[in-house]
Design a protein around this motif. Structure first.
Motif, PDB file in Angstrom:
ATOM      1  N   ILE A   9       0.947  -1.166   0.000  1.00  0.00           N
ATOM      2  CA  ILE A   9      -0.123  -0.090   0.003  1.00  0.00           C
ATOM      3  C   ILE A   9       0.859   1.276   0.063  1.00  0.00           C
ATOM      4  O   ILE A   9       1.742   1.415   0.891  1.00  0.00           O
ATOM      5  CB  ILE A   9      -0.910  -0.200   0.930  1.00  0.00           C
ATOM      6  N   VAL A  10       0.667   1.975  -0.938  1.00  0.00           N
ATOM      7  CA  VAL A  10       1.350   3.202  -1.212  1.00  0.00           C
ATOM      8  C   VAL A  10       0.482   4.583  -1.129  1.00  0.00           C
ATOM      9  O   VAL A  10      -0.275   4.397  -2.395  1.00  0.00           O
ATOM     10  CB  VAL A  10       2.310   3.279  -2.242  1.00  0.00           C
ATOM     11  N   GLU A  11       0.208   5.310  -0.158  1.00  0.00           N
ATOM     12  CA  GLU A  11      -0.514   6.519  -0.290  1.00  0.00           C
ATOM     13  C   GLU A  11       0.185   7.767   0.074  1.00  0.00           C
ATOM     14  O   GLU A  11       0.848   7.835   1.146  1.00  0.00           O
ATOM     15  CB  GLU A  11      -1.371   6.196   1.074  1.00  0.00           C
ATOM     16  N   VAL A  12       0.104   8.713  -0.788  1.00  0.00           N
ATOM     17  CA  VAL A  12       0.708   9.691  -0.883  1.00  0.00           C
ATOM     18  C   VAL A  12      -0.290  10.957  -0.682  1.00  0.00           C
ATOM     19  O   VAL A  12      -1.237  11.032  -1.307  1.00  0.00           O
ATOM     20  CB  VAL A  12       1.355  10.146  -2.357  1.00  0.00           C
ATOM     21  N   ILE A  13       0.270  11.615   0.400  1.00  0.00           N
ATOM     22  CA  ILE A  13      -0.677  12.974   0.866  1.00  0.00           C
ATOM     23  C   ILE A  13       0.354  14.077   0.831  1.00  0.00           C
ATOM     24  O   ILE A  13       1.175  14.007   1.871  1.00  0.00           O
ATOM     25  CB  ILE A  13      -1.432  12.698   2.117  1.00  0.00           C
ATOM     26  N   LYS A  14       0.041  14.920   0.056  1.00  0.00           N
ATOM     27  CA  LYS A  14       0.786  16.068  -0.044  1.00  0.00           C
ATOM     28  C   LYS A  14       2.444  15.607  -0.222  1.00  0.00           C
ATOM     29  O   LYS A  14       2.680  14.993  -1.143  1.00  0.00           O
ATOM     30  CB  LYS A  14       0.725  16.999   1.146  1.00  0.00           C
ATOM     31  N   ALA A  15       3.262  15.968   0.873  1.00  0.00           N
ATOM     32  CA  ALA A  15       4.764  15.757   0.589  1.00  0.00           C
ATOM     33  C   ALA A  15       5.251  14.253   1.512  1.00  0.00           C
ATOM     34  O   ALA A  15       6.198  14.094   1.687  1.00  0.00           O
ATOM     35  CB  ALA A  15       5.496  17.099   0.878  1.00  0.00           C
ATOM     36  N   VAL A  16       4.125  13.654   1.957  1.00  0.00           N
ATOM     37  CA  VAL A  16       4.353  12.578   2.874  1.00  0.00           C
ATOM     38  C   VAL A  16       3.807  11.383   1.972  1.00  0.00           C
ATOM     39  O   VAL A  16       2.807  11.307   1.637  1.00  0.00           O
ATOM     40  CB  VAL A  16       3.682  12.794   4.253  1.00  0.00           C
ATOM     41  N   CYS A  17       4.660  10.136   1.862  1.00  0.00           N
ATOM     42  CA  CYS A  17       4.347   8.909   1.543  1.00  0.00           C
ATOM     43  C   CYS A  17       4.039   7.886   2.557  1.00  0.00           C
ATOM     44  O   CYS A  17       5.040   7.538   3.452  1.00  0.00           O
ATOM     45  CB  CYS A  17       5.427   8.410   0.618  1.00  0.00           C
ATOM     46  N   CYS A  18       2.905   7.392   2.690  1.00  0.00           N
ATOM     47  CA  CYS A  18       2.609   6.516   3.672  1.00  0.00           C
ATOM     48  C   CYS A  18       2.805   4.946   3.102  1.00  0.00           C
ATOM     49  O   CYS A  18       2.027   4.689   2.155  1.00  0.00           O
ATOM     50  CB  CYS A  18       1.321   6.706   4.380  1.00  0.00           C
ATOM     51  N   ILE A  19       3.446   4.031   3.785  1.00  0.00           N
ATOM     52  CA  ILE A  19       3.613   2.995   3.226  1.00  0.00           C
ATOM     53  C   ILE A  19       3.270   1.646   4.152  1.00  0.00           C
ATOM     54  O   ILE A  19       3.443   1.977   5.543  1.00  0.00           O
ATOM     55  CB  ILE A  19       5.215   2.734   2.890  1.00  0.00           C
ATOM     56  N   SER A  20       2.938   0.593   3.816  1.00  0.00           N
ATOM     57  CA  SER A  20       2.564  -0.512   4.549  1.00  0.00           C
ATOM     58  C   SER A  20       2.474  -1.731   3.576  1.00  0.00           C
ATOM     59  O   SER A  20       2.321  -1.794   2.359  1.00  0.00           O
ATOM     60  CB  SER A  20       1.396  -0.512   5.350  1.00  0.00           C
ATOM     61  N   VAL A  21       2.750  -3.175   3.974  1.00  0.00           N
ATOM     62  CA  VAL A  21       2.540  -4.228   3.374  1.00  0.00           C
ATOM     63  C   VAL A  21       1.834  -5.177   4.171  1.00  0.00           C
ATOM     64  O   VAL A  21       1.699  -5.442   5.333  1.00  0.00           O
ATOM     65  CB  VAL A  21       3.932  -5.102   3.118  1.00  0.00           C
ATOM     66  N   VAL A  22       0.481  -5.564   3.563  1.00  0.00           N
ATOM     67  CA  VAL A  22      -0.619  -6.098   4.214  1.00  0.00           C
ATOM     68  C   VAL A  22      -1.111  -7.568   3.496  1.00  0.00           C
ATOM     69  O   VAL A  22      -0.777  -7.663   2.384  1.00  0.00           O
ATOM     70  CB  VAL A  22      -1.808  -5.104   4.436  1.00  0.00           C
ATOM     71  N   LYS A  23      -1.810  -8.343   4.432  1.00  0.00           N
ATOM     72  CA  LYS A  23      -2.179  -9.724   3.843  1.00  0.00           C
ATOM     73  C   LYS A  23      -3.657  -9.409   3.632  1.00  0.00           C
ATOM     74  O   LYS A  23      -4.324  -8.740   4.372  1.00  0.00           O
ATOM     75  CB  LYS A  23      -1.802 -10.650   4.945  1.00  0.00           C
ATOM     76  N   ASP A  24      -4.346 -10.581   3.053  1.00  0.00           N
ATOM     77  CA  ASP A  24      -5.711 -10.845   2.953  1.00  0.00           C
ATOM     78  C   ASP A  24      -6.318  -9.306   2.428  1.00  0.00           C
ATOM     79  O   ASP A  24      -7.521  -8.897   2.731  1.00  0.00           O
ATOM     80  CB  ASP A  24      -6.453 -11.073   4.199  1.00  0.00           C
ATOM     81  N   TYR A  25      -5.683  -8.472   1.558  1.00  0.00           N
ATOM     82  CA  TYR A  25      -6.194  -7.211   0.982  1.00  0.00           C
ATOM     83  C   TYR A  25      -7.492  -7.573   0.004  1.00  0.00           C
ATOM     84  O   TYR A  25      -8.512  -6.701   0.306  1.00  0.00           O
ATOM     85  CB  TYR A  25      -5.192  -6.425   0.331  1.00  0.00           C
ATOM     86  N   THR A  26      -7.514  -8.711  -0.726  1.00  0.00           N
ATOM     87  CA  THR A  26      -8.620  -8.758  -1.449  1.00  0.00           C
ATOM     88  C   THR A  26      -9.757  -9.451  -0.693  1.00  0.00           C
ATOM     89  O   THR A  26     -10.877  -9.285  -0.803  1.00  0.00           O
ATOM     90  CB  THR A  26      -8.312  -9.869  -2.561  1.00  0.00           C
ATOM     91  N   LEU A  27      -9.325 -10.584   0.287  1.00  0.00           N
ATOM     92  CA  LEU A  27     -10.530 -11.153   1.139  1.00  0.00           C
ATOM     93  C   LEU A  27     -11.099 -10.255   1.888  1.00  0.00           C
ATOM     94  O   LEU A  27     -12.542 -10.154   1.998  1.00  0.00           O
ATOM     95  CB  LEU A  27      -9.823 -11.846   2.200  1.00  0.00           C
ATOM     96  N   TYR A  28     -10.487  -8.966   2.295  1.00  0.00           N
ATOM     97  CA  TYR A  28     -11.017  -7.951   3.212  1.00  0.00           C
ATOM     98  C   TYR A  28     -11.706  -6.810   2.610  1.00  0.00           C
ATOM     99  O   TYR A  28     -11.512  -5.562   3.142  1.00  0.00           O
ATOM    100  CB  TYR A  28     -10.216  -7.494   4.463  1.00  0.00           C
ATOM    101  N   ARG A  29     -11.902  -6.938   1.337  1.00  0.00           N
ATOM    102  CA  ARG A  29     -12.434  -5.754   0.403  1.00  0.00           C
ATOM    103  C   ARG A  29     -11.685  -4.614   0.636  1.00  0.00           C
ATOM    104  O   ARG A  29     -12.156  -3.716   0.473  1.00  0.00           O
ATOM    105  CB  ARG A  29     -13.841  -5.739   0.837  1.00  0.00           C
ATOM    106  N   LYS A  30     -10.239  -4.674   0.140  1.00  0.00           N
ATOM    107  CA  LYS A  30      -9.547  -3.510   0.118  1.00  0.00           C
ATOM    108  C   LYS A  30      -9.289  -2.816   1.533  1.00  0.00           C
ATOM    109  O   LYS A  30      -9.200  -1.728   1.624  1.00  0.00           O
ATOM    110  CB  LYS A  30      -9.761  -2.610  -0.872  1.00  0.00           C
ATOM    111  N   TYR A  31      -9.577  -3.621   2.552  1.00  0.00           N
ATOM    112  CA  TYR A  31      -9.804  -2.956   3.812  1.00  0.00           C
ATOM    113  C   TYR A  31     -10.755  -2.016   4.163  1.00  0.00           C
ATOM    114  O   TYR A  31     -10.621  -1.180   4.804  1.00  0.00           O
ATOM    115  CB  TYR A  31      -8.219  -2.255   4.255  1.00  0.00           C
ATOM    116  N   ASN A  32     -11.820  -2.327   3.412  1.00  0.00           N
ATOM    117  CA  ASN A  32     -13.001  -1.346   3.499  1.00  0.00           C
ATOM    118  C   ASN A  32     -14.067  -2.065   4.794  1.00  0.00           C
ATOM    119  O   ASN A  32     -14.450  -3.039   4.796  1.00  0.00           O
ATOM    120  CB  ASN A  32     -13.730  -1.339   2.379  1.00  0.00           C
ATOM    121  N   VAL A  33     -14.005  -1.310   5.869  1.00  0.00           N
ATOM    122  CA  VAL A  33     -14.902  -1.784   7.112  1.00  0.00           C
ATOM    123  C   VAL A  33     -16.286  -1.975   6.721  1.00  0.00           C
ATOM    124  O   VAL A  33     -16.873  -2.929   7.126  1.00  0.00           O
ATOM    125  CB  VAL A  33     -14.723  -0.642   8.238  1.00  0.00           C
ATOM    126  N   GLN A  34     -16.755  -1.185   5.807  1.00  0.00           N
ATOM    127  CA  GLN A  34     -18.321  -1.372   5.631  1.00  0.00           C
ATOM    128  C   GLN A  34     -18.470  -2.540   4.755  1.00  0.00           C
ATOM    129  O   GLN A  34     -19.587  -3.408   4.962  1.00  0.00           O
ATOM    130  CB  GLN A  34     -18.826  -0.004   4.763  1.00  0.00           C
TER     131      GLN A  34
END
Length: 318
Positions: free
Chosen positions: A233-258
């Motif tokens: 996961i690479v999320e860029v907001i303004k001048a900051v890049c937020c990064i993580s590596v996750v499991k089950d991204y598809t199973l958990y619907r792109k980490y969408n709680v709803q």
């Protein structure tokens, strides 16, 4: 005439200066490089989203790590805090009061900061692994289907941050991705990239650069856009890049709680389908047997008729 002009100028200055009072999260800190936490997206209602996030995160963090130990300097009891959890304004006021009471020396386990983008809040975390916490929350919601949030959309862990420029991102990721992708480690993966309030990064170029880096770490790493083992996961907001590596991204619907809390769509009954297929096959086999019997019966009649005619010819010949 000049007095009227001066009055209008004063009003204009007031109107211009007044815009600063409407700034979101006035006085709060912002997302910065070096922080870890959780990006949470919502639909318009950021205040309610923040309150929901605190309640949800604290509930599961207490299960994984135990209750947060803080000195209670404002005299409030746990019963009073639980009674106020439903009130969004009260929950936020309590959070601010606790932060002020604790002072700079004692930092809370979860702290809401300005992310720098609309409909996105950043919860800074301390002394916990945000990726494991978020995965635990989604796993439980996926299993129980219990609705615990109304406005939270996606919860994306942030386990690393760097400058949001391609060279800085590649340099940072070279070390950051090693635990998952460097030989002898390997796996199937996909890259989920999104940029907010940032126009200097081109999506395709960033994804290509990261994919090339992962390939260099271990040639056995393969891209899988359908059901990957890991998602970068690479999320860029303004001048900051937020990064993580996750499991089950598809199973958990792109980490969408709803979406995770929704009931799964019932799949077709394989047993019933198989039974129907067997019934159809039996009927087809029965029809084929009946047809064969009729054909054989017709052949027997023809043979009998031919034999009868042959016997008659022999009698006539005698």
């Amino acid at each position: 005439m000049s007095a009227v002009s001066n009055d209008s100028r004063k009003r204009s200055k007031k109107r211009y200066a007044g815009g600063h009072h409407n700034k979101r999260w006035k006085g709060s800190r912002e997302l910065e490089i070096g922080m870890q936490g959780i990006l949470i997206t919502c639909n318009m209602n950021e205040r309610k989203c923040t309150a929901e996030a605190f309640n949800l995160l604290n509930e599961y963090a207490d299960t994984l790590y135990g209750p947060e130990k803080l000195q209670d300097n404002n005299g409030s009891t746990s019963e009073e805090e639980e009674a106020d959890e439903e009130d969004v304004d009260v929950a936020l006021k309590n959070e601010v009061a606790q932060l002020k009471a604790s002072g700079n020396k004692q930092e809370r386990r979860f702290q809401a900061l300005d992310s720098g983008a609309n409909n996105v809040i950043f919860i800074k975390t301390k002394n916990l692994e945000s990726d494991k916490l978020v995965h635990h929350i989604l796993s439980d919601l996926h299993t129980t289907k219990k609705k615990k949030s109304r406005v939270i959309l996606r919860m994306l862990p942030v386990t690393g941050t760097c400058k949001a420029f391609q060279d800085d991102m590649v340099k940072y990721l070279t070390t950051f991705l090693e635990p998952w992708f460097k030989t002898p480690n390997c796996g199937t993966y996909q890259i989920a990239f999104k940029a907010r309030n940032s126009s200097h990064n081109k999506r395709d170029e960033i994804i290509k650069a990261i994919a090339g880096l992962v390939g260099k770490l271990n040639p056995k790493n393969k891209v899988d856009l359908t059901n990957p083992e890991l998602t970068i996961i690479v999320e860029v907001i303004k001048a900051v890049c937020c990064i993580s590596v996750v499991k089950d991204y598809t199973l958990y619907r792109k980490y969408n709680v709803q979406e995770v809390m929704k009931e799964d769509t019932p799949k077709p009954d394989v047993t019933t389908a198989k039974t129907d297929m067997n019934t159809a096959e039996k009927k087809e086999k029965h029809d084929a047997e009946e047809t064969n019997k009729e054909e054989k019966k017709g052949d027997d009649n023809i043979v009998a008729q031919d034999n009868k005619e042959a016997d008659k010819e022999e009698v006539d010949g005698e």
